[in-house]
Design a protein around this motif. Structure first.
Motif, PDB file in Angstrom:
ATOM      1  N   TYR A   5       9.867   5.247  -9.605  1.00  0.00           N
ATOM      2  CA  TYR A   5      10.013   4.711  -8.251  1.00  0.00           C
ATOM      3  C   TYR A   5       8.990   3.604  -8.003  1.00  0.00           C
ATOM      4  CZ  TYR A   5      10.365   4.506  -3.173  1.00  0.00           C
ATOM      5  OH  TYR A   5      10.525   4.069  -1.885  1.00  0.00           O
ATOM      6  N   LYS A   6       7.794   3.782  -8.517  1.00  0.00           N
ATOM      7  CA  LYS A   6       6.739   2.784  -8.362  1.00  0.00           C
ATOM      8  C   LYS A   6       7.156   1.460  -9.001  1.00  0.00           C
ATOM      9  CE  LYS A   6       1.721   2.336  -9.168  1.00  0.00           C
ATOM     10  NZ  LYS A   6       1.111   2.916  -7.954  1.00  0.00           N
ATOM     11  N   ALA A   7       7.765   1.539 -10.161  1.00  0.00           N
ATOM     12  CA  ALA A   7       8.206   0.333 -10.866  1.00  0.00           C
ATOM     13  C   ALA A   7       9.285  -0.400 -10.079  1.00  0.00           C
ATOM     14  CB  ALA A   7       8.717   0.696 -12.258  1.00  0.00           C
ATOM     15  N   VAL A   8      10.219   0.354  -9.503  1.00  0.00           N
ATOM     16  CA  VAL A   8      11.285  -0.248  -8.695  1.00  0.00           C
ATOM     17  C   VAL A   8      10.714  -0.954  -7.487  1.00  0.00           C
ATOM     18  CG1 VAL A   8      13.275   0.255  -7.213  1.00  0.00           C
ATOM     19  CG2 VAL A   8      13.073   1.353  -9.457  1.00  0.00           C
ATOM     20  N   PHE A  31       0.823  -1.212   0.000  1.00  0.00           N
ATOM     21  CA  PHE A  31       0.000   0.000   0.000  1.00  0.00           C
ATOM     22  C   PHE A  31       0.860   1.267   0.000  1.00  0.00           C
ATOM     23  CE2 PHE A  31      -2.374   3.334   2.261  1.00  0.00           C
ATOM     24  CZ  PHE A  31      -3.500   3.416   1.455  1.00  0.00           C
ATOM     25  N   LEU A  32       1.841   1.320   0.897  1.00  0.00           N
ATOM     26  CA  LEU A  32       2.623   2.544   1.086  1.00  0.00           C
ATOM     27  C   LEU A  32       3.749   2.707   0.076  1.00  0.00           C
ATOM     28  CD1 LEU A  32       2.858   2.558   4.987  1.00  0.00           C
ATOM     29  CD2 LEU A  32       1.354   3.949   3.548  1.00  0.00           C
ATOM     30  N   ARG A  33       4.326   1.584  -0.372  1.00  0.00           N
ATOM     31  CA  ARG A  33       5.490   1.684  -1.259  1.00  0.00           C
ATOM     32  C   ARG A  33       5.151   1.496  -2.732  1.00  0.00           C
ATOM     33  NH1 ARG A  33      10.398  -1.451   1.939  1.00  0.00           N
ATOM     34  NH2 ARG A  33       9.969  -0.617   4.009  1.00  0.00           N
ATOM     35  N   VAL A  34       3.937   1.008  -3.023  1.00  0.00           N
ATOM     36  CA  VAL A  34       3.573   0.782  -4.421  1.00  0.00           C
ATOM     37  C   VAL A  34       2.257   1.471  -4.774  1.00  0.00           C
ATOM     38  CG1 VAL A  34       3.116  -0.938  -6.209  1.00  0.00           C
ATOM     39  CG2 VAL A  34       4.768  -1.455  -4.390  1.00  0.00           C
ATOM     40  N   ALA A  35       1.182   1.099  -4.101  1.00  0.00           N
ATOM     41  CA  ALA A  35      -0.152   1.526  -4.527  1.00  0.00           C
ATOM     42  C   ALA A  35      -0.334   3.037  -4.555  1.00  0.00           C
ATOM     43  CB  ALA A  35      -1.204   0.887  -3.620  1.00  0.00           C
ATOM     44  N   VAL A  36       0.151   3.741  -3.537  1.00  0.00           N
ATOM     45  CA  VAL A  36      -0.100   5.188  -3.464  1.00  0.00           C
ATOM     46  C   VAL A  36       1.024   6.029  -4.071  1.00  0.00           C
ATOM     47  CG1 VAL A  36      -1.536   4.907  -1.421  1.00  0.00           C
ATOM     48  CG2 VAL A  36       0.899   5.407  -1.139  1.00  0.00           C
ATOM     49  N   VAL A  37       2.059   5.375  -4.582  1.00  0.00           N
ATOM     50  CA  VAL A  37       3.195   6.104  -5.166  1.00  0.00           C
ATOM     51  C   VAL A  37       2.803   6.672  -6.529  1.00  0.00           C
ATOM     52  CG1 VAL A  37       5.535   5.856  -6.080  1.00  0.00           C
ATOM     53  CG2 VAL A  37       4.917   4.766  -3.921  1.00  0.00           C
ATOM     54  N   ARG A  38       3.136   7.925  -6.754  1.00  0.00           N
ATOM     55  CA  ARG A  38       2.784   8.590  -8.008  1.00  0.00           C
ATOM     56  C   ARG A  38       3.944   8.627  -9.006  1.00  0.00           C
ATOM     57  NH1 ARG A  38      -1.419   7.182  -6.936  1.00  0.00           N
ATOM     58  NH2 ARG A  38      -3.114   8.352  -5.947  1.00  0.00           N
TER      59      ARG A  38
END
Length: 244
Positions: free
Chosen positions: A140-143, A129-136
């Motif tokens: 960084y989201k892909a990493v 949730f915090l490191r992937v889902a809400v990342v814009r």
């Protein structure tokens, strides 16, 4: 108006802790978020409850909440007293005691195990949730998604499959009854299946975890709740905001 806990509620709180004849209202937004476990506890318990969505959170209701955040649980006892419980983890713990979701009643070892399993599951949910889902930020989201898929998920699946096998692969983490850990795993698997399909979790690859998911998801009161308009609104909001 800023508020704090009402110590006059102590007696009603302590008297009702193991009584199951109350009615409940849970206030949170139209997404699963940090209220997902609480809603599922109430749904599987088969008690009378309803979802309440904020009408004017930013200008009015935020000021009325003890910590200025949601969710908040409102319990009305059979005697007409109202008990207010803030903070998702506190609500989960309170309801888990009330509905005996910590293993055998008053068994400290069972409770420790259920809490440990639940904490591990919540860590995975929070990771995604915090490191992937809400990342814009797309890069960084892909990493972080790659790390989730190559590091977090394989370790989680192997660890929890081992613990569930040790309990007999009977659809439960502790003993032979529903626990908070079972509920949290079912929620986590819903997320994992939506994000990764059967890459990590399936009846063939993780039969012990799958047994928990199957057992939880046929609880009649949960099945009925998932047919309600409230649940559909929550699911639609979650898909729109978080993508799953």
């Amino acid at each position: 108006m800023s508020r704090t806990f009402d110590n006059n509620a102590r007696a009603a709180f302590n008297e009702s802790i193991y009584k199951q004849d109350s009615t409940f209202k849970l206030k949170y937004f139209k997404l699963h978020g940090v209220a997902a476990t609480v809603r599922m506890i109430l749904a599987t318990a088969g008690v009378e409850w309803e979802c309440v969505f904020p009408n004017d959170w930013a200008n009015v209701e935020k000021k009325e909440a003890i910590f200025g955040v949601l969710p908040v649980l409102y319990e009305t006892t059979s005697a007409g007293q109202t008990i207010e419980v803030p903070e998702s983890e506190a609500i989960e713990n309170y309801l888990s005691k009330k509905f005996h979701l910590y293993g055998e009643h008053d068994d400290a070892f069972d409770e420790m195990k259920v809490r440990a399993f639940s904490s591990s599951i919540q860590a995975l949910i929070s990771y995604y949730f915090l490191r992937v889902a809400v990342v814009r930020d797309a890069a960084y989201k892909a990493v972080m998604l790659e790390r989730f898929l190559t590091e977090a998920m394989p370790s989680f699946a192997a660890t929890h499959e081992r613990h569930l096998e040790a309990n007999g692969r009977n659809g439960h983490y502790v003993g032979d009854k529903l626990s908070l850990a079972d509920i949290k795993l079912s929620l986590a698997l819903n997320m994992i299946l939506a994000v990764t399909g059967d890459k990590f979790v399936s009846k063939e690859k993780t039969p012990a975890m799958w047994a928990v998911w199957e057992k939880v998801n046929v609880i009649p009161s949960l099945v009925e709740w998932e047919k309600t308009e409230s649940y559909q609104a929550i699911a639609e909001g979650n898909l729109r905001i978080l993508g799953f």
